[in-house]
Design a protein around this motif. Structure first.
Motif, PDB file in Angstrom:
ATOM      1  N   LYS A  19       0.782  -1.187  -0.008  1.00 50.65           N
ATOM      2  CA  LYS A  19       0.041  -0.110  -0.130  1.00 50.65           C
ATOM      3  C   LYS A  19       0.913   1.372  -0.084  1.00 50.65           C
ATOM      4  CE  LYS A  19      -3.939  -2.327   2.222  1.00 50.65           C
ATOM      5  NZ  LYS A  19      -4.829  -2.290   3.419  1.00 50.65           N
ATOM      6  N   PHE A 127      -5.088  -5.378  -2.562  1.00 51.75           N
ATOM      7  CA  PHE A 127      -5.298  -4.973  -1.424  1.00 51.75           C
ATOM      8  C   PHE A 127      -5.040  -3.342  -1.381  1.00 51.75           C
ATOM      9  CE2 PHE A 127      -5.154  -9.472  -0.870  1.00 51.75           C
ATOM     10  CZ  PHE A 127      -5.877  -9.567   0.057  1.00 51.75           C
ATOM     11  N   ASP A 131     -10.499  -4.195   1.621  1.00 52.14           N
ATOM     12  CA  ASP A 131      -9.866  -4.859   2.857  1.00 52.14           C
ATOM     13  C   ASP A 131     -10.016  -6.519   2.823  1.00 52.14           C
ATOM     14  OD1 ASP A 131      -9.526  -2.372   4.318  1.00 52.14           O
ATOM     15  OD2 ASP A 131     -11.850  -2.239   4.834  1.00 52.14           O
ATOM     16  N   THR A 132     -10.947  -6.877   2.157  1.00 51.51           N
ATOM     17  CA  THR A 132     -11.057  -8.360   2.064  1.00 51.51           C
ATOM     18  C   THR A 132     -11.145  -8.613   0.500  1.00 51.51           C
ATOM     19  OG1 THR A 132     -12.106  -8.613   4.066  1.00 51.51           O
ATOM     20  CG2 THR A 132     -12.254 -10.459   2.420  1.00 51.51           C
ATOM     21  N   ASP A 152      -8.010 -11.267   4.421  1.00 49.54           N
ATOM     22  CA  ASP A 152      -8.402  -9.995   5.080  1.00 49.54           C
ATOM     23  C   ASP A 152      -7.171  -8.950   4.736  1.00 49.54           C
ATOM     24  OD1 ASP A 152      -7.065 -10.909   6.943  1.00 49.54           O
ATOM     25  OD2 ASP A 152      -8.583 -10.779   8.322  1.00 49.54           O
ATOM     26  N   GLY A 153      -6.580  -9.071   4.238  1.00 47.16           N
ATOM     27  CA  GLY A 153      -5.200  -8.177   4.200  1.00 47.16           C
ATOM     28  C   GLY A 153      -4.132  -8.523   5.119  1.00 47.16           C
ATOM     29  N   HIS A 174     -13.719  -6.358  -1.762  1.00 53.42           N
ATOM     30  CA  HIS A 174     -14.558  -5.575  -0.789  1.00 53.42           C
ATOM     31  C   HIS A 174     -13.831  -4.216  -0.443  1.00 53.42           C
ATOM     32  CE1 HIS A 174     -17.427  -9.185   0.021  1.00 53.42           C
ATOM     33  NE2 HIS A 174     -16.254  -9.713  -0.369  1.00 53.42           N
ATOM     34  N   ASN A 176     -12.292  -0.934   0.312  1.00 56.66           N
ATOM     35  CA  ASN A 176     -12.187  -0.124   1.712  1.00 56.66           C
ATOM     36  C   ASN A 176     -12.476   1.275   1.779  1.00 56.66           C
ATOM     37  OD1 ASN A 176     -10.047   1.451   0.613  1.00 56.66           O
ATOM     38  ND2 ASN A 176      -8.497  -0.230   1.032  1.00 56.66           N
ATOM     39  N   GLU A 177     -12.899   1.761   2.839  1.00 58.80           N
ATOM     40  CA  GLU A 177     -13.563   3.304   2.945  1.00 58.80           C
ATOM     41  C   GLU A 177     -12.695   4.195   1.957  1.00 58.80           C
ATOM     42  OE1 GLU A 177     -13.942   4.751   6.943  1.00 58.80           O
ATOM     43  OE2 GLU A 177     -15.526   3.039   7.288  1.00 58.80           O
TER      44      GLU A 177
END
Length: 632
Positions: A19, A127, A131-132, A152-153, A174, A176-177
Motif C-alpha cells: 500500500k 489490497f 480490505d478483503t 482480509d489483508g 470488498h 475499503n473506505e
C-alpha cells in the motif's frame, strides 16, 4: 471443510509495504486483475487449440462489475480457472527473498509500474483498494472441485469449497473506505479505457443487475448476477495486431483518430512488425509539427500484449522521435523496474536501434518514391530529421542522403546538390565554401538582399534547433563554413580578397571614424571604416558569427553555454567609405556631421531591428527635420 493457513512470505508487513509503495498509482489494481483474467482466458484458448482441453470454450470474455451497496468490484473470466492446490501454489506464495531487500531496492520508486509484477505482486495490488479479497474459481480440469479463497489483508487466508458451476474465476474486492471513489461507473470506465481499451479478450463492464437474484450466500444475503447487456468496451483487434497488407490508408487514419480525436491527420506512418531478436509490433505516426519544438510529448503509448503500460517511453524510443505519435507493443521490454534499469537492458537498446532504422528507411523510401511530395512535407518533418542527425551518428549517416536544405526562394536541395550549386560563386580565398543563411528573413531582409545582389544564395535556417544543426553541419561537411548574412559586411561574407578602392584618403577615413565615435554613445559598438560598393548601406551593423552562434546556443540550451549567454553583446559598425552620405559628413559643419552620423548609424541599427524606444523616436523626429530642411 475449511482449510486455513499462512501466506508464504518472509514478513508480516507485506500489505502495508504494498500500500505504501504503490499508493501513488493505486488505480493500477484494475489493470493487473483484468490482465490476469485475460491471461487465464488466453490459456484456455491455447489448451483447446493444442487438444489438451476437450470442452466447449463458449463465449470467452471478461466481466467487470461493481455494486455500490455491497461495496464490491468483481472481475470475472471463463478462462482456465484454478484448483485449491493451484491457489496455494500461485496465490499463497509471493516469490521474493525478503521485505528488507524489497524496501531497499524500491524505496525511491515513484509509481506502481516500477514494482508491480517484479515479485509476483500483480494480484496483491487488489489490497491497495480492498480490505478483503475473495477468489471463487473452478478449474478447467475434468472433475475439479470449485474453491473459494478469502484473505482480509493479513497473512492469514482461508480456502473452502465453493458453489460455482462454470469454468473460470471471479475476483471479488470488498472496497475499503479510502477507495470508495472506485465504486463509480465513470471512474472505473476511465481506468478500463486507459489500460484495457485494446485488450485481446472482450471486456464487458457494468453495474450489478439488481433485478436478477442468484441465490443466497452463506450469511443468507442475496447474490446477484452481473449485468446482461452486451456492452463490450474494448477493441480486441487494433491495427497493430494486423498485417500491413490487410490494411488501407483509411484504417490507419481511423485508428489515429481513435487515439487522438482532435488532432490533424498525420503526414504518414510506419508499421512496426518484428519477431527476432525481440518481439515488437506497433504503428508510429508523424504528426504535423511545423517548427513547434515544444509540442506535447508522451504521445506514444507502450503496451504489453495489448495491455497499456505507460506513455513514458524515453528509453525505448530515441529522444529525437519522442514527438511521434502512436503505439508500441512488446512483451520483451522490462516493464516493472526502474527507468535506470531500462537504459541498460539489451532488448531496450535493440528496440531503440530498430525504431531508428525503420524511421530512416521510411524517410528514404518516401524521398526516392516521390521527391516532390517529400519536399511538400519537409517543413513538417525537417525538425525530426535535423534533431536525429544532431543526436545520433547512425541516423546522420542515413539521413544525409534525404535531408534537405531550403533557401529563401523556396528551393529544396540535398546536401550534395547544394554544395554543387553554391561552390562556384561562394568559395573564398581559403578554398572553403561558405553557406549563407538567415534565421529571420523579415528582420534580416536588408542583408539578404545585399547577399543576393552579389548572386549569393541564402539558406533559411529559422527553426528552434537550427543553431545546433548549423554547428553539426559545419563539423560534418568538409571545407564548408556557415555564416549568417549579417555576420560580416557583404564583401567579407565570402572573402575572395577582392579590393574595392576607397574614395577617401587615410586622413579622411580617420576623421569620419572620429565623427561617429563622438556622435554615438554606444558601449557595445566598435566602429571601422571599409571601402564597400557605393550601393551598399552607409553603415552595416554586424556581430561575428562565432559570438552570435554561441549566444544563440546559450539561449536555446542554457547550461554549458551560460557564461557566453551572459556576456554583453559586441557589434561592429562598418562605415562604407564609398557611400555618398559619408562624403557629405566629411564636408559638413560640426552640427550637421553629428546629425548625419546619427542618422546613418540609426539606419544601420534599423536594418538589424535594433532601433527601439527613445532612439527610434529620435530617429523619426530627425528624419522629419531632414525632410523639412530638404524641401526648403
Amino acid at each position: 471443510m475449511a482449510e486455513k493457513g499462512t501466506i508464504s512470505i518472509h514478513t508480516e508487513n507485506i500489505f502495508p509495504i504494498i500500500k505504501k509503495f504503490l499508493y501513488s498509482d493505486h488505480e493500477i489494481f484494475l489493470r493487473e486483475l483484468v490482465s490476469n483474467a485475460a491471461d487465464a482466458t488466453q490459456k484456455i484458448k491455447s489448451l483447446s487449440s493444442l487438444g489438451e482441453y476437450k470442452g466447449e470454450l463458449g463465449d470467452l470474455r471478461i466481466k467487470v462489475s461493481f455494486d455500490k451497496e455491497q461495496k464490491t468490484i468483481t472481475i470475472s473470466d471463463n478462462g482456465i480457472g484454478m484448483t485449491a492446490d493451484e491457489i496455494k501454489k500461485y496465490i499463497n506464495q509471493i516469490a521474493f527473498s525478503g521485505a528488507t531487500e524489497f524496501v531497499e531496492k524500491f524505496k525511491d520508486a515513484d509509481d506502481a509500474k516500477d514494482i508491480i509484477g517484479k515479485f509476483g505482486l500483480g494480484f496483491y495490488s487488489a489490497f491497495m483498494v480492498a480490505d478483503t479479497v475473495e477468489i471463487v474459481t473452478k478449474s478447467h480440469q475434468e472433475g475439479s472441485i470449485p474453491a473459494r479463497w478469502t484473505c482480509d489483508g493479513s497473512t492469514e487466508f482461508e480456502i473452502t469449497e465453493a458453489d460455482k458451476s462454470d469454468r473460470g474465476s471471479d475476483i471479488i474486492l470488498h472496497i475499503n473506505e479510502d477507495s470508495e471513489e472506485f465504486l463509480d461507473q465513470g471512474r472505473l470506465q476511465g481506468i478500463l479505457d486507459k489500460y484495457c481499451k485494446f485488450l485481446p479478450i472482450p471486456v464487458q463492464f457494468g453495474e450489478k443487475d439488481k433485478s436478477v437474484e442468484d441465490g443466497k450466500d452463506e450469511e443468507d444475503k442475496p447474490k446477484y448476477k452481473t449485468v446482461k447487456v452486451d456492452n463490450i468496451i474494448n477493441n480486441t483487434s487494433p491495427i497493430w495486431t494486423k498485417a500491413p497488407s490487410d490494411l488501407k490508408d483509411e484504417d490507419y487514419l481511423s485508428f489515429y483518430k481513435e487515439l487522438y480525436p482532435f488532432s490533424e491527420d498525420p503526414l504518414f506512418w510506419i508499421h512496426l512488425n518484428v519477431d527476432y531478436p525481440f518481439n515488437l509490433t506497433g504503428v508510429l505516426y508523424f504528426p504535423k509539427l511545423k517548427n513547434d519544438f515544444e509540442v506535447q510529448k508522451n504521445k506514444i503509448q507502450l503496451f504489453s500484449r495489448q495491455v497499456f503500460i505507460t506513455d513514458e517511453v524515453k528509453d525505448v524510443v530515441p529522444e529525437f522521435l519522442m514527438m511521434l505519435h502512436g503505439v508500441i507493443d512488446s512483451p520483451d521490454i522490462p516493464l516493472n523496474v526502474s527507468r535506470s534499469y531500462l537504459q541498460s537492458d539489451s532488448n531496450v537498446k535493440k528496440i531503440n536501434s530498430y525504431i531508428t532504422k525503420k524511421v530512416a528507411d521510411k524517410l528514404s523510401e518516401l524521398y526516392k518514391k516521390d521527391r516532390e511530395a517529400y519536399q511538400a512535407k519537409w517543413d513538417d518533418i525537417g525538425l525530426f530529421v535535423k534533431y536525429g542527425m544532431i543526436s545520433e551518428e547512425k541516423f546522420y549517416d542515413k539521413a544525409k542522403d534525404f535531408a534537405l536544405l531550403k533557401n529563401v526562394d523556396g528551393g529544396y536541395f540535398t546536401f550534395d546538390e547544394y554544395q554543387e550549386k553554391v561552390k562556384p560563386n561562394q568559395t573564398g580565398k581559403d578554398e572553403n565554401v561558405v553557406y549563407l543563411y538567415t534565421s529571420d528573413r523579415e528582420k534580416q531582409d536588408a542583408y539578404i538582399q545585399a547577399a543576393q545582389n552579389k548572386s549569393y544564395d541564402v539558406l533559411l535556417l529559422d527553426g528552434p534547433i537550427d543553431s545546433h544543426f548549423i554547428n553539426n553541419l559545419e563539423q560534418k561537411l568538409e571545407k564548408t563554413n556557415l555564416k549568417r548574412v549579417d555576420a560580416e559586411t557583404v564583401d567579407k561574407l565570402v572573402d575572395k580578397d577582392e579590393q574595392v578602392p576607397s574614395v577617401l584618403s587615410e586622413d579622411e577615413e580617420k576623421k569620419v571614424k572620429e565623427v561617429f565615435e563622438a556622435a554615438i554613445d554606444n558601449k557595445s559598438m566598435t566602429f571601422a571604416v571599409s571601402s564597400l560598393p557605393p550601393e551598399e548601406m552607409p553603415i552595416t551593423i554586424t556581430m561575428p558569427e562565432f559570438m552570435r552562434r554561441m549566444k544563440d546556443m546559450a539561449k536555446n540550451s542554457g547550461g554549458g553555454f551560460s557564461m557566453m549567454g551572459g556576456m554583453p553583446d559586441q557589434f561592429t559598425a562598418t562605415i562604407n567609405a564609398n557611400h555618398s552620405i559619408i562624403g557629405k559628413i566629411i564636408h559638413a559643419d560640426e552640427a550637421t556631421q553629428k546629425d548625419l552620423a546619427k542618422q546613418a548609424f540609426d539606419l544601420g541599427m534599423l536594418s538589424q531591428n535594433m532601433l527601439n524606444g527613445a532612439d527610434l523616436t529620435s530617429f523619426i523626429k530627425r528624419s522629419i527635420a531632414l525632410v523639412d530642411t530638404k524641401e526648403e
